[in-house]
Write a protein that holds these residues in place. Structure first.
Motif, PDB file in Angstrom:
ATOM      1  N   ASP A 414      53.678   8.133  35.874  1.00 58.54           N
ATOM      2  CA  ASP A 414      52.807   8.097  37.050  1.00 58.54           C
ATOM      3  C   ASP A 414      53.564   8.088  38.366  1.00 58.54           C
ATOM      4  N   ILE A 415      54.597   7.264  38.451  1.00 53.31           N
ATOM      5  CA  ILE A 415      55.276   7.102  39.736  1.00 53.31           C
ATOM      6  C   ILE A 415      56.689   6.584  39.506  1.00 53.31           C
ATOM      7  N   ALA A 416      57.611   7.050  40.342  1.00 56.52           N
ATOM      8  CA  ALA A 416      58.975   6.534  40.357  1.00 56.52           C
ATOM      9  C   ALA A 416      59.374   6.287  41.805  1.00 56.52           C
ATOM     10  N   VAL A 417      60.127   5.242  42.021  1.00 50.51           N
ATOM     11  CA  VAL A 417      60.586   4.875  43.360  1.00 50.51           C
ATOM     12  C   VAL A 417      62.104   4.911  43.385  1.00 50.51           C
ATOM     13  N   VAL A 418      62.659   5.621  44.363  1.00 54.37           N
ATOM     14  CA  VAL A 418      64.095   5.586  44.650  1.00 54.37           C
ATOM     15  C   VAL A 418      64.211   5.178  46.111  1.00 54.37           C
ATOM     16  N   SER A 419      64.936   4.097  46.359  1.00 50.94           N
ATOM     17  CA  SER A 419      64.950   3.542  47.712  1.00 50.94           C
ATOM     18  C   SER A 419      66.251   2.811  47.975  1.00 50.94           C
ATOM     19  N   SER A 420      66.300   2.160  49.121  1.00 50.90           N
ATOM     20  CA  SER A 420      67.427   1.296  49.483  1.00 50.90           C
ATOM     21  C   SER A 420      67.155  -0.161  49.127  1.00 50.90           C
ATOM     22  N   ALA A 421      65.982  -0.452  48.571  1.00 51.98           N
ATOM     23  CA  ALA A 421      65.524  -1.831  48.404  1.00 51.98           C
ATOM     24  C   ALA A 421      65.872  -2.393  47.044  1.00 51.98           C
ATOM     25  N   ASN A 422      66.488  -3.559  47.042  1.00 48.80           N
ATOM     26  CA  ASN A 422      66.669  -4.323  45.819  1.00 48.80           C
ATOM     27  C   ASN A 422      65.357  -5.016  45.451  1.00 48.80           C
ATOM     28  N   LEU A 423      65.295  -5.534  44.246  1.00 53.65           N
ATOM     29  CA  LEU A 423      64.093  -6.248  43.812  1.00 53.65           C
ATOM     30  C   LEU A 423      64.251  -7.725  44.140  1.00 53.65           C
ATOM     31  N   ASN A 424      64.333  -7.999  45.434  1.00 57.50           N
ATOM     32  CA  ASN A 424      64.453  -9.374  45.922  1.00 57.50           C
ATOM     33  C   ASN A 424      63.614  -9.525  47.193  1.00 57.50           C
ATOM     34  N   GLY A 425      63.423 -10.761  47.584  1.00 55.06           N
ATOM     35  CA  GLY A 425      62.586 -11.037  48.735  1.00 55.06           C
ATOM     36  C   GLY A 425      63.126 -10.466  50.026  1.00 55.06           C
ATOM     37  N   ARG A 426      64.437 -10.428  50.172  1.00 54.88           N
ATOM     38  CA  ARG A 426      65.032  -9.879  51.394  1.00 54.88           C
ATOM     39  C   ARG A 426      64.634  -8.415  51.569  1.00 54.88           C
ATOM     40  N   SER A 427      64.755  -7.624  50.514  1.00 49.77           N
ATOM     41  CA  SER A 427      64.409  -6.205  50.620  1.00 49.77           C
ATOM     42  C   SER A 427      62.903  -5.979  50.696  1.00 49.77           C
ATOM     43  N   PHE A 428      62.126  -6.873  50.102  1.00 49.93           N
ATOM     44  CA  PHE A 428      60.672  -6.710  50.089  1.00 49.93           C
ATOM     45  C   PHE A 428      59.999  -7.200  51.371  1.00 49.93           C
ATOM     46  N   LYS A 429      60.695  -8.087  52.144  1.00 48.55           N
ATOM     47  CA  LYS A 429      60.016  -8.699  53.290  1.00 48.55           C
ATOM     48  C   LYS A 429      60.822  -8.691  54.583  1.00 48.55           C
ATOM     49  N   TRP A 430      62.153  -8.750  54.541  1.00 49.52           N
ATOM     50  CA  TRP A 430      62.935  -8.974  55.747  1.00 49.52           C
ATOM     51  C   TRP A 430      63.644  -7.735  56.268  1.00 49.52           C
ATOM     52  N   ASP A 431      64.505  -7.145  55.442  1.00 47.22           N
ATOM     53  CA  ASP A 431      65.368  -6.066  55.911  1.00 47.22           C
ATOM     54  C   ASP A 431      64.592  -4.760  56.097  1.00 47.22           C
ATOM     55  N   THR A 432      65.118  -3.896  56.945  1.00 46.63           N
ATOM     56  CA  THR A 432      64.553  -2.558  57.087  1.00 46.63           C
ATOM     57  C   THR A 432      64.993  -1.719  55.894  1.00 46.63           C
ATOM     58  N   GLU A 433      64.009  -1.221  55.144  1.00 44.71           N
ATOM     59  CA  GLU A 433      64.286  -0.446  53.926  1.00 44.71           C
ATOM     60  C   GLU A 433      63.438   0.827  53.948  1.00 44.71           C
ATOM     61  N   ALA A 434      63.896   1.839  53.221  1.00 47.11           N
ATOM     62  CA  ALA A 434      63.135   3.084  53.125  1.00 47.11           C
ATOM     63  C   ALA A 434      63.353   3.699  51.750  1.00 47.11           C
ATOM     64  N   GLY A 435      62.301   4.312  51.224  1.00 49.07           N
ATOM     65  CA  GLY A 435      62.384   4.969  49.929  1.00 49.07           C
ATOM     66  C   GLY A 435      61.293   6.002  49.783  1.00 49.07           C
ATOM     67  N   ILE A 436      61.349   6.736  48.679  1.00 47.86           N
ATOM     68  CA  ILE A 436      60.324   7.736  48.395  1.00 47.86           C
ATOM     69  C   ILE A 436      59.711   7.464  47.031  1.00 47.86           C
ATOM     70  N   CYS A 437      58.486   7.950  46.854  1.00 44.77           N
ATOM     71  CA  CYS A 437      57.782   7.883  45.576  1.00 44.77           C
ATOM     72  C   CYS A 437      57.741   9.279  44.963  1.00 44.77           C
ATOM     73  N   LEU A 438      58.147   9.388  43.724  1.00 42.84           N
ATOM     74  CA  LEU A 438      57.998  10.634  42.978  1.00 42.84           C
ATOM     75  C   LEU A 438      56.735  10.525  42.140  1.00 42.84           C
ATOM     76  N   THR A 439      55.876  11.529  42.235  1.00 36.17           N
ATOM     77  CA  THR A 439      54.639  11.531  41.459  1.00 36.17           C
ATOM     78  C   THR A 439      54.515  12.750  40.555  1.00 36.17           C
ATOM     79  N   ASP A 440      55.403  13.722  40.719  1.00 34.63           N
ATOM     80  CA  ASP A 440      55.407  14.881  39.837  1.00 34.63           C
ATOM     81  C   ASP A 440      56.010  14.481  38.489  1.00 34.63           C
TER      82      ASP A 440
END
Length: 516
Positions: A414-440
């Motif tokens: 259904d979906i894949a995410v490639v980004s700069s964000a780790n799976l932690n609170g800092r990347s989810f709430k504090w730091d500036t992060e960017a990524g894309i969603c693949l849906t194909d």
């Protein structure tokens, strides 16, 4: 994640595994630019060596490439994250040294008017109360930095300070030695711009978890010392994602200062800003948490298999969401790939208490998912197929670890995410992060197959890609590797050892989980 025998990159879309693939491609993209290149990186060292044949004809380092591009009339805009000079003085100095080198390239090109290169610090600051409480610790850290600089020859010390302007204001000379200023109380910056992306001519996007310097250069064989390994994933794509990323790069600084965030299609972000009133606060105000929300929604909809590849797995909220979905859906499996230890623990002889807090949070998150999924979860870590002596946390099952820095999340077809964000609170709430969603589905499967092939090596059968059997197949491969000599292993994958993190980590009362 359906099984297919072949995958191929679609037009304008590439998956780049490690810097050995990503750096030459990034160079080629820049050389193909006709009008402008816009980018933002946490780390961008212009003295990084060039790797592609075309770029090597121009010069040796990115300084030469930037000079060449400017001579060709290409407009270049680059923001590099600045760091708190109290907590991270060397990173702060490296950023400003990079900006100086870029401006030197601009002068050498004869077209400095085409270059905009800035060191940008996140505007959020700790409130007055936590600043006062941390004042003694901050003063001690500044004094330790001063003592370290005092060991350098005077000319080298002065050169360091010229490249660290915010640190320079925190120190003073006393009897020919540097000492920390007691007053004023330093401003402390809890958040950074952690994103890593570039847009070429508004049409092509280069995005993922990979910054640019020599430390991050590694190849898919990872045949080097453990502290030189670096596994990352970067994506090149064209279309609406590139246009959205360009608009994000043009607006994110204003958003962190209070502007309304634009709605974008094709890009997911984390953005925070300073609070209007922050006397008691240690954290910035989260404005956008699209990356966290995408993970939450995708977890809630997952049916057969979730694949996560990350540097840190520390967000207890995500761990609870995964655990809840595991209980609701007995058909769901999970594969989680982590480094055997964080970089600051594996390779630093004296890790900080914050690093130990991060280990505590990861052990907690791992426990939540293992209890919920049971035998439907596999947690793995990669290591090199060769022996090593007593390597401490830098080794796993007698082999040097491979440091995982990538940020890849795949949810079924259904979906894949490639980004700069780790799976932690800092990347989810504090730091500036960017990524894309693949849906194909074809692109998702290609990403899944590339990740699996990297870790499992040759001979990985369809069962390793089939979501019905993947968890068990990956576990069997890792367990088999753990039982034989390193040279006899297939691929890099081994079982993740959770006990060291449980024994090593400890909590820090009063410190937000998002700090790590």
């Amino acid at each position: 994640m359906s099984v297919k025998s072949e995958t191929s990159s679609s037009q304008g879309f590439k998956i780049l595994i490690t810097a050995e693939e990503a750096y030459p491609e990034f160079e080629r993209l820049c050389l193909a630019a006709r009008v402008e290149i816009t980018m933002c990186f946490r780390v961008f060292d212009p003295w990084t060596r060039l790797r592609s044949p075309d770029a090597r004809e121009i010069g040796v380092t990115w300084v030469d490439l930037i000079e060449h591009l400017l001579r060709q009339g290409i407009r270049i805009r680059i923001d590099i994250s600045d760091f708190d000079p109290v907590a991270l003085p060397d990173a702060h100095r490296d950023t400003w040294a990079a900006v100086r080198a870029l401006h030197a390239a601009g002068e050498l090109s004869g077209r400095p008017d085409l270059l905009m290169a800035h060191a940008i610090m996140h505007p959020a600051r700790l409130g007055w109360l936590p600043r006062l409480l941390l004042w003694p610790r901050a003063w001690l850290e500044q004094n330790q930095t001063a003592e370290r600089l005092n060991t350098l020859p005077l000319a080298q010390r002065d050169h360091y300070l010229r490249e660290a302007p915010r640190l320079r204001t925190r120190l003073k000379a006393k009897a020919a030695r540097l000492v920390a200023r007691v007053w004023p109380v330093p401003h402390l910056s809890p958040a950074t711009h952690h994103q890593k992306l570039a847009v070429i001519d508004g049409k092509t996007l280069y995005i993922g978890g990979l910054d640019l310097n020599e430390r991050r250069y590694d190849g898919p064989d990872h045949d080097r010392a453990a502290d030189d390994t670096w596994h990352d994933v970067q994506i090149v794509t064209q279309g609406p994602e590139a246009k959205a990323a360009l608009y994000h790069l043009q607006t994110f600084k204003a958003v962190t200062h209070g502007a309304r965030p634009p709605e974008l299609t094709g890009l997911i972000r984390t953005i925070s800003r300073k609070h209007r009133w922050s006397f008691f606060r240690m954290s910035p105000k989260t404005v956008l948490r699209e990356i966290a929300d995408t993970h939450a929604k995708s977890t809630a909809n997952a049916k057969r298999l979730i694949y996560l590849e990350t540097q840190y797995f520390r967000d207890a909220s995500l761990a609870r969401q995964l655990a809840r979905r595991a209980r609701d859906n007995p058909e769901l499996g999970l594969i989680l790939i982590l480094p055997a230890a964080p970089e600051e623990v594996a390779f630093d002889s004296n890790p900080s208490s914050v690093a130990k807090y991060g280990e505590y949070l990861q052990a907690k998150s791992v426990r939540l998912i293992t209890e919920a999924f049971g035998d439907r979860v596999f947690i793995g870590s990669p290591a090199q197929p060769r022996k090593v002596g007593s390597g401490g946390r830098a080794s796993l099952y007698g082999s040097p670890i491979i440091y995982v820095h990538s940020k890849v999340s795949i949810f079924d077809d259904d979906i894949a995410v490639v980004s700069s964000a780790n799976l932690n609170g800092r990347s989810f709430k504090w730091d500036t992060e960017a990524g894309i969603c693949l849906t194909d589905p074809d692109r998702i499967h290609e990403l899944w197959a590339r990740c699996a092939g990297q870790w499992l090596g040759s001979g990985a059968g369809d069962d390793c890609l089939d979501p019905r059997n993947a968890v068990a197949a990956w576990r069997l491969r890792a367990q088999a590797n753990a039982k034989v000599e390193p040279e006899e292993r297939t691929g890099f994958i081994l079982p993740y050892a959770s006990r060291p993190a449980r024994r090593y980590g400890h909590t820090l009362p009063g410190v937000p989980e998002e700090m790590v």
